[in-house]
Design a protein around this motif. Structure first.
Motif, PDB file in Angstrom:
ATOM      1  N   VAL A 111      -1.941 -37.055 -67.774  1.00  0.00           N
ATOM      2  CA  VAL A 111      -1.429 -36.152 -66.731  1.00  0.00           C
ATOM      3  C   VAL A 111      -1.801 -34.714 -67.070  1.00  0.00           C
ATOM      4  O   VAL A 111      -2.251 -33.945 -66.194  1.00  0.00           O
ATOM      5  CB  VAL A 111       0.106 -36.328 -66.559  1.00  0.00           C
ATOM      6  CG1 VAL A 111       0.701 -35.196 -65.731  1.00  0.00           C
ATOM      7  CG2 VAL A 111       0.413 -37.671 -65.925  1.00  0.00           C
ATOM      8  N   ILE A 112      -1.657 -34.313 -68.314  1.00  0.00           N
ATOM      9  CA  ILE A 112      -2.039 -32.954 -68.733  1.00  0.00           C
ATOM     10  C   ILE A 112      -3.533 -32.744 -68.545  1.00  0.00           C
ATOM     11  O   ILE A 112      -3.982 -31.713 -68.041  1.00  0.00           O
ATOM     12  CB  ILE A 112      -1.609 -32.694 -70.197  1.00  0.00           C
ATOM     13  CG1 ILE A 112      -0.089 -32.659 -70.291  1.00  0.00           C
ATOM     14  CG2 ILE A 112      -2.236 -31.394 -70.723  1.00  0.00           C
ATOM     15  CD1 ILE A 112       0.430 -32.646 -71.724  1.00  0.00           C
ATOM     16  N   TRP A 113      -4.330 -33.741 -68.923  1.00  0.00           N
ATOM     17  CA  TRP A 113      -5.784 -33.627 -68.803  1.00  0.00           C
ATOM     18  C   TRP A 113      -6.197 -33.454 -67.337  1.00  0.00           C
ATOM     19  O   TRP A 113      -7.007 -32.597 -67.009  1.00  0.00           O
ATOM     20  CB  TRP A 113      -6.457 -34.859 -69.401  1.00  0.00           C
ATOM     21  CG  TRP A 113      -7.950 -34.798 -69.368  1.00  0.00           C
ATOM     22  CD1 TRP A 113      -8.761 -34.136 -70.235  1.00  0.00           C
ATOM     23  CD2 TRP A 113      -8.810 -35.411 -68.399  1.00  0.00           C
ATOM     24  NE1 TRP A 113     -10.071 -34.297 -69.883  1.00  0.00           N
ATOM     25  CE2 TRP A 113     -10.121 -35.087 -68.749  1.00  0.00           C
ATOM     26  CE3 TRP A 113      -8.588 -36.204 -67.287  1.00  0.00           C
ATOM     27  CZ2 TRP A 113     -11.222 -35.516 -68.027  1.00  0.00           C
ATOM     28  CZ3 TRP A 113      -9.681 -36.648 -66.559  1.00  0.00           C
ATOM     29  CH2 TRP A 113     -10.977 -36.307 -66.928  1.00  0.00           C
ATOM     30  N   VAL A 114      -5.612 -34.273 -66.457  1.00  0.00           N
ATOM     31  CA  VAL A 114      -5.944 -34.185 -65.035  1.00  0.00           C
ATOM     32  C   VAL A 114      -5.492 -32.842 -64.471  1.00  0.00           C
ATOM     33  O   VAL A 114      -6.232 -32.190 -63.719  1.00  0.00           O
ATOM     34  CB  VAL A 114      -5.311 -35.369 -64.248  1.00  0.00           C
ATOM     35  CG1 VAL A 114      -5.382 -35.145 -62.744  1.00  0.00           C
ATOM     36  CG2 VAL A 114      -5.991 -36.666 -64.616  1.00  0.00           C
ATOM     37  N   ALA A 115      -4.281 -32.414 -64.848  1.00  0.00           N
ATOM     38  CA  ALA A 115      -3.756 -31.152 -64.329  1.00  0.00           C
ATOM     39  C   ALA A 115      -4.608 -29.963 -64.755  1.00  0.00           C
ATOM     40  O   ALA A 115      -4.788 -29.007 -63.987  1.00  0.00           O
ATOM     41  CB  ALA A 115      -2.317 -30.957 -64.779  1.00  0.00           C
ATOM     42  N   THR A 116      -5.145 -30.007 -65.947  1.00  0.00           N
ATOM     43  CA  THR A 116      -5.963 -28.879 -66.426  1.00  0.00           C
ATOM     44  C   THR A 116      -7.420 -29.014 -66.015  1.00  0.00           C
ATOM     45  O   THR A 116      -8.180 -28.034 -66.069  1.00  0.00           O
ATOM     46  CB  THR A 116      -5.884 -28.749 -67.962  1.00  0.00           C
ATOM     47  OG1 THR A 116      -6.315 -29.961 -68.561  1.00  0.00           O
ATOM     48  CG2 THR A 116      -4.473 -28.406 -68.390  1.00  0.00           C
ATOM     49  N   SER A 117      -7.842 -30.188 -65.586  1.00  0.00           N
ATOM     50  CA  SER A 117      -9.228 -30.384 -65.168  1.00  0.00           C
ATOM     51  C   SER A 117      -9.478 -29.887 -63.756  1.00  0.00           C
ATOM     52  O   SER A 117     -10.606 -29.554 -63.404  1.00  0.00           O
ATOM     53  CB  SER A 117      -9.603 -31.872 -65.241  1.00  0.00           C
ATOM     54  OG  SER A 117      -9.602 -32.295 -66.578  1.00  0.00           O
ATOM     55  N   PHE A 118      -8.462 -29.869 -62.944  1.00  0.00           N
ATOM     56  CA  PHE A 118      -8.611 -29.393 -61.583  1.00  0.00           C
ATOM     57  C   PHE A 118      -8.091 -27.964 -61.509  1.00  0.00           C
ATOM     58  O   PHE A 118      -6.897 -27.726 -61.407  1.00  0.00           O
ATOM     59  CB  PHE A 118      -7.857 -30.294 -60.590  1.00  0.00           C
ATOM     60  CG  PHE A 118      -8.482 -31.629 -60.417  1.00  0.00           C
ATOM     61  CD1 PHE A 118      -9.597 -31.777 -59.603  1.00  0.00           C
ATOM     62  CD2 PHE A 118      -7.974 -32.739 -61.079  1.00  0.00           C
ATOM     63  CE1 PHE A 118     -10.193 -33.021 -59.450  1.00  0.00           C
ATOM     64  CE2 PHE A 118      -8.565 -33.973 -60.923  1.00  0.00           C
ATOM     65  CZ  PHE A 118      -9.682 -34.121 -60.106  1.00  0.00           C
ATOM     66  N   GLY A 119      -8.986 -27.049 -61.591  1.00  0.00           N
ATOM     67  CA  GLY A 119      -8.613 -25.644 -61.502  1.00  0.00           C
ATOM     68  C   GLY A 119      -8.693 -25.172 -60.065  1.00  0.00           C
ATOM     69  O   GLY A 119      -8.861 -25.936 -59.124  1.00  0.00           O
ATOM     70  N   GLY A 120      -8.635 -23.869 -59.895  1.00  0.00           N
ATOM     71  CA  GLY A 120      -8.708 -23.280 -58.565  1.00  0.00           C
ATOM     72  C   GLY A 120     -10.069 -23.505 -57.912  1.00  0.00           C
ATOM     73  O   GLY A 120     -10.211 -23.486 -56.709  1.00  0.00           O
ATOM     74  N   ASP A 121     -11.135 -23.687 -58.694  1.00  0.00           N
ATOM     75  CA  ASP A 121     -12.476 -23.842 -58.142  1.00  0.00           C
ATOM     76  C   ASP A 121     -12.935 -25.295 -58.114  1.00  0.00           C
ATOM     77  O   ASP A 121     -14.113 -25.594 -58.129  1.00  0.00           O
ATOM     78  CB  ASP A 121     -13.468 -22.981 -58.920  1.00  0.00           C
ATOM     79  CG  ASP A 121     -13.481 -23.304 -60.414  1.00  0.00           C
ATOM     80  OD1 ASP A 121     -12.609 -24.061 -60.868  1.00  0.00           O
ATOM     81  OD2 ASP A 121     -14.375 -22.793 -61.106  1.00  0.00           O
TER      82      ASP A 121
END
Length: 174
Positions: A111-121
């Motif tokens: 969950v942390i990995w997915v949350a940090t992989s999708f940034g604003g861009d």
């Protein structure tokens, strides 16, 4: 008779060495008399043996005098050890903990990995570092699953050692 828990009916367990010199109560004698009556009804002892043992129970003064009257009956035998069942339960608990540790740690990390992989861009491809967490916790889960017999044997030895210590402590008190 085997289904009856006789020893819990005593205020003080007559099987414990420290209690054998305690005075027997009328209730204690009645418990033994009930065991003897059941044994007679089941055909384990004859009428003469029943009469003889009942008279001895009624004349007994201490808890220690009651034990020989039922030693040769199923209820007089030592309790069956529950150590093997306890060891298996401990293994099941260890397995459950290992699997839960694997699943919860992996899920949190992904969950942390997915949350940090999708940034604003958009998607920012990162190395899937949660695989390391899965590897570490998975090794423990695998060890528990594959070493079932060894874990149960080790737990059995630990419980037997604990039981021996307890018996030694009781003997020293009595």
């Amino acid at each position: 008779m085997p289904g009856i828990e006789v020893w819990s009916q005593f205020d003080h367990d007559p099987r414990i060495a420290a209690n054998t010199t305690m005075r027997a109560s009328d209730r204690d004698r009645a418990v033994i008399e009930t065991v003897l009556a059941d044994a007679f009804a089941e055909g384990r002892i004859t009428r003469a043996e029943y009469d003889e043992r009942t008279d001895a129970a009624m004349a007994s003064r201490t808890l220690g005098e009651l034990m020989p009257l039922v030693d040769d009956l199923p209820v007089g035998r030592a309790q069956q050890s529950s150590i093997p069942e306890e060891a298996v339960r401990a293994y099941v608990q260890a397995r459950r903990s290992a699997i839960w540790g694997f699943l919860s740690a992996s899920l949190i990390c992904w969950v942390i990995w997915v949350a940090t992989s999708f940034g604003g861009d958009g998607f920012n491809a990162q190395f899937p570092w949660p695989l390391f967490v899965m590897l570490g916790t998975g090794l423990n889960a695998g060890r528990v699953a594959w070493q079932r017999d060894e874990i149960i044997e080790e737990e059995t030895r630990r419980l037997e050692k604990k039981e021996r210590k307890e018996l030694k402590r009781r003997d020293e008190l009595g």
